[in-house]
Design a protein around this motif. Structure first.
Motif, PDB file in Angstrom:
ATOM      1  N   GLU A  65      10.981   3.052  -7.291  1.00 26.70           N
ATOM      2  CA  GLU A  65      11.657   1.838  -7.742  1.00 26.70           C
ATOM      3  C   GLU A  65      13.154   1.910  -7.471  1.00 26.70           C
ATOM      4  OE1 GLU A  65      10.755   1.214 -11.807  1.00 26.70           O
ATOM      5  OE2 GLU A  65       8.589   0.992 -11.501  1.00 26.70           O
ATOM      6  N   LEU A  66      13.757   3.087  -7.700  1.00 33.52           N
ATOM      7  CA  LEU A  66      15.179   3.235  -7.419  1.00 33.52           C
ATOM      8  C   LEU A  66      15.465   3.095  -5.924  1.00 33.52           C
ATOM      9  CD1 LEU A  66      16.056   6.216  -9.787  1.00 33.52           C
ATOM     10  CD2 LEU A  66      16.564   3.798 -10.131  1.00 33.52           C
ATOM     11  N   PHE A  67      14.556   3.598  -5.103  1.00 34.03           N
ATOM     12  CA  PHE A  67      14.734   3.469  -3.653  1.00 34.03           C
ATOM     13  C   PHE A  67      14.691   2.001  -3.241  1.00 34.03           C
ATOM     14  CE2 PHE A  67      12.654   2.996   0.493  1.00 34.03           C
ATOM     15  CZ  PHE A  67      13.589   3.624   1.309  1.00 34.03           C
ATOM     16  N   ILE A  68      13.700   1.267  -3.759  1.00 33.99           N
ATOM     17  CA  ILE A  68      13.589  -0.158  -3.425  1.00 33.99           C
ATOM     18  C   ILE A  68      14.814  -0.921  -3.912  1.00 33.99           C
ATOM     19  CG2 ILE A  68      12.268  -2.250  -3.845  1.00 33.99           C
ATOM     20  CD1 ILE A  68      10.941  -0.358  -1.907  1.00 33.99           C
ATOM     21  N   ILE A 116       0.834  -1.209   0.000  1.00 28.42           N
ATOM     22  CA  ILE A 116       0.000   0.000   0.000  1.00 28.42           C
ATOM     23  C   ILE A 116       0.864   1.253   0.000  1.00 28.42           C
ATOM     24  CG2 ILE A 116      -1.606   1.332   1.414  1.00 28.42           C
ATOM     25  CD1 ILE A 116      -2.896  -1.312   2.224  1.00 28.42           C
ATOM     26  N   ALA A 117       1.894   1.271   0.833  1.00 28.08           N
ATOM     27  CA  ALA A 117       2.769   2.436   0.878  1.00 28.08           C
ATOM     28  C   ALA A 117       3.523   2.618  -0.433  1.00 28.08           C
ATOM     29  CB  ALA A 117       3.759   2.296   2.041  1.00 28.08           C
ATOM     30  N   PHE A 118       3.944   1.509  -1.043  1.00 33.30           N
ATOM     31  CA  PHE A 118       4.665   1.602  -2.312  1.00 33.30           C
ATOM     32  C   PHE A 118       3.764   2.170  -3.412  1.00 33.30           C
ATOM     33  CE2 PHE A 118       5.958  -0.485  -6.344  1.00 33.30           C
ATOM     34  CZ  PHE A 118       7.210   0.097  -6.471  1.00 33.30           C
ATOM     35  N   LEU A 119       2.524   1.695  -3.498  1.00 32.71           N
ATOM     36  CA  LEU A 119       1.597   2.213  -4.511  1.00 32.71           C
ATOM     37  C   LEU A 119       1.255   3.674  -4.248  1.00 32.71           C
ATOM     38  CD1 LEU A 119      -0.829  -0.849  -4.803  1.00 32.71           C
ATOM     39  CD2 LEU A 119       0.971  -0.172  -6.402  1.00 32.71           C
ATOM     40  N   PHE A 120       1.117   4.032  -2.982  1.00 33.07           N
ATOM     41  CA  PHE A 120       0.810   5.427  -2.646  1.00 33.07           C
ATOM     42  C   PHE A 120       1.934   6.356  -3.091  1.00 33.07           C
ATOM     43  CE2 PHE A 120       1.223   8.944   0.382  1.00 33.07           C
ATOM     44  CZ  PHE A 120      -0.009   9.564   0.224  1.00 33.07           C
ATOM     45  N   PHE A 121       3.169   5.985  -2.806  1.00 30.41           N
ATOM     46  CA  PHE A 121       4.290   6.848  -3.181  1.00 30.41           C
ATOM     47  C   PHE A 121       4.541   6.823  -4.690  1.00 30.41           C
ATOM     48  CE2 PHE A 121       5.396   6.456   1.360  1.00 30.41           C
ATOM     49  CZ  PHE A 121       5.552   7.797   1.653  1.00 30.41           C
ATOM     50  N   ARG A 122       4.167   5.750  -5.356  1.00 30.21           N
ATOM     51  CA  ARG A 122       4.283   5.730  -6.819  1.00 30.21           C
ATOM     52  C   ARG A 122       3.327   6.735  -7.467  1.00 30.21           C
ATOM     53  NH1 ARG A 122       5.121   0.718 -10.528  1.00 30.21           N
ATOM     54  NH2 ARG A 122       5.795   2.488 -11.774  1.00 30.21           N
ATOM     55  N   MET A 123       2.216   7.047  -6.797  1.00 31.03           N
ATOM     56  CA  MET A 123       1.307   8.056  -7.309  1.00 31.03           C
ATOM     57  C   MET A 123       1.694   9.454  -6.849  1.00 31.03           C
ATOM     58  SD  MET A 123      -2.799   8.554  -6.703  1.00 31.03           S
ATOM     59  CE  MET A 123      -2.476   9.309  -5.103  1.00 31.03           C
TER      60      MET A 123
END
Length: 324
Positions: free
Chosen positions: A163-166, A113-120
């Motif tokens: 993605e770069l952070f991950i 959820i956090a990953f999708l939120f920050f992707r937006m």
């Protein structure tokens, strides 16, 4: 009284009896002293062991606090609401997102959820910040079209930033696991050869290796739990190799799967793989050492040789021109 004492000392029979009594008393004390004396060595070793365990637990707690990640906490309510309302999982989620999050150490639905939120949010934030800067603060002397293109580039960077952070977290985690893996293999080999099962060996190694690599300790602990509740133990080993993404770990998992399936000795396979892990780490160190001279060539040409020429030629220049 004094004369009586002198007479007794001159009496040979009395002196012989006194000597025998002293020798008997000394023998009795010598035999009884070890039984009455406390085992100081055992007590001291116990104190040292307790102190070592206390320091090890304190170090693991410190490393866990230093490497604690925020995305593993419970998701914020507003993040979940936004993800559900806009259905970000359908158009921002990828097939490999969960696998990459697991490799980075972010597990559970809160991480996704956090990953999708920050992707937006990240593209919008980068786009707004870039637009405000190039249109209101500093236009760099460019036209409106070029500044709009810069804003679009900022939005693209915002798309790739999560993605770069991950990926960066995954690389750091893999480096930590790779450095501690040969030592973990040696400990695992000792545990297996001493009669422990794979679950017990993993649990013990996770406790010992925690001060060296928290990431590896977490993965071993999770694998121990999966070995306990999964119906197929092969899935636990495969998940362990997939979460780390390292070939050395995958080879060990393959050997453990084969040992489970065909009943081959685990100790022999672990001994060979442990030696291969150490050889691989030594080879990587030798490669880095061999690549050092070419990397130093350009800095030496730019910074070392000019100074060397100045030191060598300056006395001759001073003498030619007569500088004083």
């Amino acid at each position: 009284m004094f004369d009586l004492l002198i007479a007794r000392l001159k009496d040979g029979q009395f002196m012989f009896a006194l000597t025998v009594a002293i020798a008997a008393a000394a023998t009795a004390v010598t035999l009884a002293l070890p039984l009455l004396e406390a085992d100081t060595l055992r007590r001291r070793m116990k104190q040292v062991g307790e102190e070592r365990e206390r320091l090890r637990a304190k170090e693991r707690e410190r490393l866990a606090k230093a490497q604690r990640v925020t995305l593993r906490q419970e998701p914020k309510a507003f993040m979940k609401n936004i993800v559900d309302q806009f259905k970000l999982g359908d158009w921002l989620g990828t097939d490999t997102a969960k696998a990459k999050l697991a490799m980075a150490g972010y597990r559970g639905p809160q991480a996704e959820i956090a990953f999708l939120f920050f992707r937006m949010v990240a593209p919008i934030g980068f786009f707004v910040a870039t637009t405000v800067y190039v249109f209101l603060i500093n236009d760099f002397g460019q036209t409106a079209g070029v500044r709009a293109l810069i804003s679009v580039i900022g939005a693209y960077i915002g798309i790739k930033a999560p993605e770069l952070f991950i990926q960066n977290v995954i690389q750091k985690r893999q480096i930590s696991i790779k450095r501690a893996w040969p030592d973990a293999m040696d400990l695992m080999l000792i545990c297996v050869e001493s009669g422990m099962s794979i679950e017990q060996a993993f649990r013990r190694v996770s406790q010992e290796v925690g001060s060296q690599s928290v990431a590896l300790a977490e993965e071993l602990t999770l694998t121990t739990a999966e070995l306990s509740y999964l119906s197929d133990r092969r899935l636990a080993f495969e998940n362990f190799g997939a979460r780390t993404g390292l070939e050395t770990v995958k080879s060990v998992c393959t050997a453990l799967i084969q040992a489970e399936r065909y009943g081959t000795p685990v100790g022999t396979a672990l001994r060979v793989l442990a030696q291969e892990s150490r050889d691989q780490r030594m080879n990587e160190a030798e490669k880095k050492a061999a690549a050092l001279p070419p990397k130093l060539t350009v800095p030496m040409i730019l910074f070392f040789l000019p100074v060397l020429f100045v030191v060598i030629l300056m006395p001759a220049v001073i003498e030619v021109y007569g500088w004083k």
